[in-house]
Design an enzyme around this catalytic site. Structure first.
Site, PDB file in Angstrom:
ATOM      1  N   THR A   1     -23.461 -48.634  -0.325  1.00 39.04           N
ATOM      2  CA  THR A   1     -22.363 -49.498   0.109  1.00 39.04           C
ATOM      3  C   THR A   1     -22.696 -50.313   1.353  1.00 39.04           C
ATOM      4  O   THR A   1     -21.915 -51.184   1.730  1.00 39.04           O
ATOM      5  CB  THR A   1     -21.082 -48.682   0.364  1.00 39.04           C
ATOM      6  OG1 THR A   1     -21.435 -47.580   1.172  1.00 39.04           O
ATOM      7  CG2 THR A   1     -20.459 -48.227  -0.922  1.00 39.04           C
TER       8      THR A   1
ATOM      9  N   LYS B   1     -21.302 -30.882   2.547  1.00 40.17           N
ATOM     10  CA  LYS B   1     -22.389 -31.807   2.195  1.00 40.17           C
ATOM     11  C   LYS B   1     -23.503 -31.701   3.231  1.00 40.17           C
ATOM     12  O   LYS B   1     -23.250 -31.858   4.426  1.00 40.17           O
ATOM     13  CB  LYS B   1     -21.870 -33.245   2.135  1.00 40.17           C
ATOM     14  CG  LYS B   1     -22.963 -34.245   1.762  1.00 40.17           C
ATOM     15  CD  LYS B   1     -22.385 -35.581   1.341  1.00 40.17           C
ATOM     16  CE  LYS B   1     -22.226 -36.560   2.486  1.00 40.17           C
ATOM     17  NZ  LYS B   1     -23.493 -37.212   2.894  1.00 40.17           N
TER      18      LYS B   1
ATOM     19  N   ASP C   1     -27.206 -33.923  -0.514  1.00 45.95           N
ATOM     20  CA  ASP C   1     -27.180 -35.391  -0.656  1.00 45.95           C
ATOM     21  C   ASP C   1     -28.505 -35.975  -0.188  1.00 45.95           C
ATOM     22  O   ASP C   1     -28.637 -36.414   0.953  1.00 45.95           O
ATOM     23  CB  ASP C   1     -26.012 -35.936   0.181  1.00 45.95           C
ATOM     24  CG  ASP C   1     -25.826 -37.433   0.004  1.00 45.95           C
ATOM     25  OD1 ASP C   1     -26.368 -37.999  -0.966  1.00 45.95           O
ATOM     26  OD2 ASP C   1     -25.131 -38.030   0.842  1.00 45.95           O
TER      27      ASP C   1
ATOM     28  N   LYS D   1     -30.450 -38.198  -2.299  1.00 44.35           N
ATOM     29  CA  LYS D   1     -30.656 -39.515  -2.929  1.00 44.35           C
ATOM     30  C   LYS D   1     -32.117 -39.726  -3.345  1.00 44.35           C
ATOM     31  O   LYS D   1     -32.799 -40.621  -2.855  1.00 44.35           O
ATOM     32  CB  LYS D   1     -30.205 -40.635  -1.982  1.00 44.35           C
ATOM     33  CG  LYS D   1     -28.737 -40.564  -1.598  1.00 44.35           C
ATOM     34  CD  LYS D   1     -28.304 -41.768  -0.774  1.00 44.35           C
ATOM     35  CE  LYS D   1     -26.844 -41.710  -0.390  1.00 44.35           C
ATOM     36  NZ  LYS D   1     -26.497 -40.717   0.633  1.00 44.35           N
ATOM     37  N   LEU D   2     -32.569 -38.919  -4.292  1.00 45.61           N
ATOM     38  CA  LEU D   2     -33.969 -38.976  -4.713  1.00 45.61           C
ATOM     39  C   LEU D   2     -34.260 -40.211  -5.558  1.00 45.61           C
ATOM     40  O   LEU D   2     -33.433 -40.640  -6.361  1.00 45.61           O
ATOM     41  CB  LEU D   2     -34.324 -37.732  -5.528  1.00 45.61           C
ATOM     42  CG  LEU D   2     -34.216 -36.384  -4.825  1.00 45.61           C
ATOM     43  CD1 LEU D   2     -34.543 -35.261  -5.802  1.00 45.61           C
ATOM     44  CD2 LEU D   2     -35.157 -36.334  -3.628  1.00 45.61           C
TER      45      LEU D   2
ATOM     46  N   GLY E   1     -16.187 -36.780   6.660  1.00 41.83           N
ATOM     47  CA  GLY E   1     -17.054 -36.376   7.756  1.00 41.83           C
ATOM     48  C   GLY E   1     -16.317 -36.333   9.070  1.00 41.83           C
ATOM     49  O   GLY E   1     -15.587 -35.384   9.379  1.00 41.83           O
ATOM     50  N   ARG E   2     -16.475 -37.402   9.861  1.00 46.98           N
ATOM     51  CA  ARG E   2     -16.033 -37.401  11.251  1.00 46.98           C
ATOM     52  C   ARG E   2     -14.574 -37.045  11.507  1.00 46.98           C
ATOM     53  O   ARG E   2     -14.300 -36.387  12.520  1.00 46.98           O
ATOM     54  CB  ARG E   2     -16.413 -38.742  11.894  1.00 46.98           C
ATOM     55  CG  ARG E   2     -17.918 -38.861  12.073  1.00 46.98           C
ATOM     56  CD  ARG E   2     -18.375 -40.276  12.275  1.00 46.98           C
ATOM     57  NE  ARG E   2     -18.235 -41.037  11.034  1.00 46.98           N
ATOM     58  CZ  ARG E   2     -18.546 -42.326  10.915  1.00 46.98           C
ATOM     59  NH1 ARG E   2     -18.990 -42.997  11.963  1.00 46.98           N
ATOM     60  NH2 ARG E   2     -18.411 -42.935   9.757  1.00 46.98           N
TER      61      ARG E   2
ATOM     62  N   ASP F   1     -38.162 -41.470  -7.272  1.00 44.97           N
ATOM     63  CA  ASP F   1     -39.624 -41.401  -7.271  1.00 44.97           C
ATOM     64  C   ASP F   1     -40.078 -41.403  -8.730  1.00 44.97           C
ATOM     65  O   ASP F   1     -39.247 -41.566  -9.629  1.00 44.97           O
ATOM     66  CB  ASP F   1     -40.082 -40.122  -6.534  1.00 44.97           C
ATOM     67  CG  ASP F   1     -41.449 -40.291  -5.881  1.00 44.97           C
ATOM     68  OD1 ASP F   1     -42.369 -40.796  -6.572  1.00 44.97           O
ATOM     69  OD2 ASP F   1     -41.598 -39.931  -4.706  1.00 44.97           O
ATOM     70  N   ILE F   2     -41.366 -41.202  -8.962  1.00 46.07           N
ATOM     71  CA  ILE F   2     -41.820 -41.125 -10.348  1.00 46.07           C
ATOM     72  C   ILE F   2     -41.212 -39.873 -10.991  1.00 46.07           C
ATOM     73  O   ILE F   2     -40.860 -38.911 -10.295  1.00 46.07           O
ATOM     74  CB  ILE F   2     -43.360 -41.111 -10.461  1.00 46.07           C
ATOM     75  CG1 ILE F   2     -43.949 -39.891  -9.763  1.00 46.07           C
ATOM     76  CG2 ILE F   2     -43.952 -42.404  -9.920  1.00 46.07           C
ATOM     77  CD1 ILE F   2     -45.425 -39.670 -10.073  1.00 46.07           C
ATOM     78  N   GLY F   3     -41.104 -39.904 -12.301  1.00 44.26           N
ATOM     79  CA  GLY F   3     -40.396 -38.843 -13.009  1.00 44.26           C
ATOM     80  C   GLY F   3     -40.910 -37.450 -12.691  1.00 44.26           C
ATOM     81  O   GLY F   3     -40.124 -36.523 -12.453  1.00 44.26           O
ATOM     82  N   ASN F   4     -42.227 -37.287 -12.693  1.00 48.45           N
ATOM     83  CA  ASN F   4     -42.798 -35.952 -12.454  1.00 48.45           C
ATOM     84  C   ASN F   4     -42.352 -35.404 -11.100  1.00 48.45           C
ATOM     85  O   ASN F   4     -41.973 -34.236 -10.975  1.00 48.45           O
ATOM     86  CB  ASN F   4     -44.328 -36.063 -12.516  1.00 48.45           C
ATOM     87  CG  ASN F   4     -45.006 -34.730 -12.313  1.00 48.45           C
ATOM     88  OD1 ASN F   4     -44.751 -33.778 -13.042  1.00 48.45           O
ATOM     89  ND2 ASN F   4     -45.868 -34.652 -11.298  1.00 48.45           N
ATOM     90  N   THR F   5     -42.358 -36.253 -10.098  1.00 49.82           N
ATOM     91  CA  THR F   5     -41.976 -35.823  -8.746  1.00 49.82           C
ATOM     92  C   THR F   5     -40.487 -35.515  -8.681  1.00 49.82           C
ATOM     93  O   THR F   5     -40.072 -34.523  -8.076  1.00 49.82           O
ATOM     94  CB  THR F   5     -42.354 -36.913  -7.723  1.00 49.82           C
ATOM     95  OG1 THR F   5     -43.756 -37.159  -7.843  1.00 49.82           O
ATOM     96  CG2 THR F   5     -42.032 -36.499  -6.310  1.00 49.82           C
TER      97      THR F   5
ATOM     98  N   GLN G   1     -16.450 -47.255   9.310  1.00 51.16           N
ATOM     99  CA  GLN G   1     -16.046 -47.486   7.931  1.00 51.16           C
ATOM    100  C   GLN G   1     -15.061 -48.650   7.903  1.00 51.16           C
ATOM    101  O   GLN G   1     -14.150 -48.708   8.703  1.00 51.16           O
ATOM    102  CB  GLN G   1     -15.336 -46.240   7.378  1.00 51.16           C
ATOM    103  CG  GLN G   1     -16.210 -45.013   7.323  1.00 51.16           C
ATOM    104  CD  GLN G   1     -17.006 -44.944   6.040  1.00 51.16           C
ATOM    105  OE1 GLN G   1     -17.156 -45.947   5.357  1.00 51.16           O
ATOM    106  NE2 GLN G   1     -17.521 -43.776   5.732  1.00 51.16           N
TER     107      GLN G   1
HETATM  108  O1  C5P Z   1     -17.295 -41.688   7.677  1.00 49.04           O
HETATM  109  P1  C5P Z   1     -17.468 -40.216   7.451  1.00 49.04           P
HETATM  110  O2  C5P Z   1     -17.941 -39.512   8.677  1.00 49.04           O
HETATM  111  O3  C5P Z   1     -16.236 -39.567   6.838  1.00 49.04           O
HETATM  112  O4  C5P Z   1     -18.648 -40.130   6.342  1.00 49.04           O
HETATM  113  C1  C5P Z   1     -18.816 -39.018   5.563  1.00 49.04           C
HETATM  114  C2  C5P Z   1     -20.079 -39.094   4.728  1.00 49.04           C
HETATM  115  O5  C5P Z   1     -19.968 -40.036   3.665  1.00 49.04           O
HETATM  116  C3  C5P Z   1     -21.322 -39.465   5.512  1.00 49.04           C
HETATM  117  O6  C5P Z   1     -22.303 -38.461   5.194  1.00 49.04           O
HETATM  118  C4  C5P Z   1     -21.709 -40.812   4.976  1.00 49.04           C
HETATM  119  O7  C5P Z   1     -23.088 -40.997   4.949  1.00 49.04           O
HETATM  120  C5  C5P Z   1     -21.160 -40.790   3.560  1.00 49.04           C
HETATM  121  N1  C5P Z   1     -20.930 -42.111   2.978  1.00 49.04           N
HETATM  122  C6  C5P Z   1     -20.008 -42.982   3.477  1.00 49.04           C
HETATM  123  N2  C5P Z   1     -19.741 -44.171   2.893  1.00 49.04           N
HETATM  124  C7  C5P Z   1     -20.371 -44.512   1.842  1.00 49.04           C
HETATM  125  C8  C5P Z   1     -21.325 -43.672   1.282  1.00 49.04           C
HETATM  126  C9  C5P Z   1     -21.581 -42.475   1.885  1.00 49.04           C
HETATM  127  O8  C5P Z   1     -19.386 -42.702   4.487  1.00 49.04           O
HETATM  128  N3  C5P Z   1     -20.064 -45.646   1.298  1.00 49.04           N
END
Ligand code: C5P
Length: 240
Positions: free
Chosen positions: A124, A41, A68, A70-71, A214-215, A73-77, A194
């Protein structure tokens, strides 16, 4: 290009979030993960720091990419931006799934490409007061389901959803739609910031097609081994 489906190959269900400061740091991480993951991602931070050429690079290496951004905007854009995003070869792209015009514009912009459009329903980090500030009185779980259905009926391919809401979302949008769930931890992982987390097994049992981690992987001493632990948890969940 491999098309992303709701029933992907086992090892393509894990998406590693490259939440790092620049493209070089992301390259190092991808190298360290090696065969541990094939789907990455790229989010807004990285897009602002050389991330778009990196998307093409990862695709050229045969890896898959979730862009990722997360767009909204107006439809054309939206349509024109999504068309440019599709040219990078990205496999997944996020928009805000809050109104039909945005989703339909993204679906038009994607054109004949295999890039799939995912709607973000309710961020979230927003709580009931934040939603009330928008003059929306609908309870958040209902709003999530409403927007998930809207996204799919307007031409989107699925949604990003917390694992805790994945089964209700799956029931609402059907078996063919993508349900991509972040906030995933193994039982012995640190939670970080989280609070509402789920394990890979519970996310998949709830109907997630993909999980975003992620982390627990990117900050591990051995990112490849950490990714393998998630792959094993996914495989175990699928075989049980
Ligand atoms: O917490 P972690 O490092 O696993 O997060 C992984 C990805 O998930 C991050 O890019 C974070 O922005 C995204 N994310 C999230 N929780 C959400 C929505 C998105 O952790 N509710």
């Amino acid at each position: 290009m491999p098309e992303v489906t709701a029933k992907p190959d086992e090892r393509e269900r894990l998406i590693v979030a490259l939440d790092v400061a620049d493209a070089d740091a992301a390259r190092e991480l991808v190298d360290a993960i090696g065969d541990g993951a094939s789907f990455y991602k790229v989010g807004l931070e990285l897009v602002m720091a050389g991330g778009l050429p990196l998307v093409e690079e990862l695709r050229d290496q045969g890896r898959m990419v979730f862009l990722d951004v997360k767009l909204l905007d107006i439809g054309n854009t939206v349509e024109r931006s999504v068309a440019r995003a599709a040219e990078t070869g990205a496999n997944l792209l996020t928009i805000h799934g809050v109104d039909r015009k945005t989703v339909a514009a993204a679906a038009a912009g994607r054109g004949d490409s295999d890039m799939k459009i995912l709607g973000v329903t309710v961020l979230t980090n927003l709580n009931v007061d934040d939603v009330a500030d928008q003059k929306i009185e609908t309870p958040i779980p209902d709003l999530v389901l409403h927007r998930a259905k809207l996204t799919v009926s307007a031409g989107g391919d699925g949604v990003v959803a917390s694992a805790l809401e994945a089964s209700a979302v799956r029931a609402a949008i059907g078996s063919e739609a993508l349900v991509v769930t972040p906030g995933i931890r193994l039982a012995d992982d640190a939670l970080g910031d989280q609070t509402r987390v789920a394990t890979p097994a519970s996310a998949i049992q709830a109907g997630a097609s993909h999980i975003v981690v992620g982390r627990p992987i990117t900050q591990a001493d051995d990112p490849r081994a950490a990714a393998e632990r998630f792959q094993e948890a996914i495989a175990a969940a699928l075989s049980s």
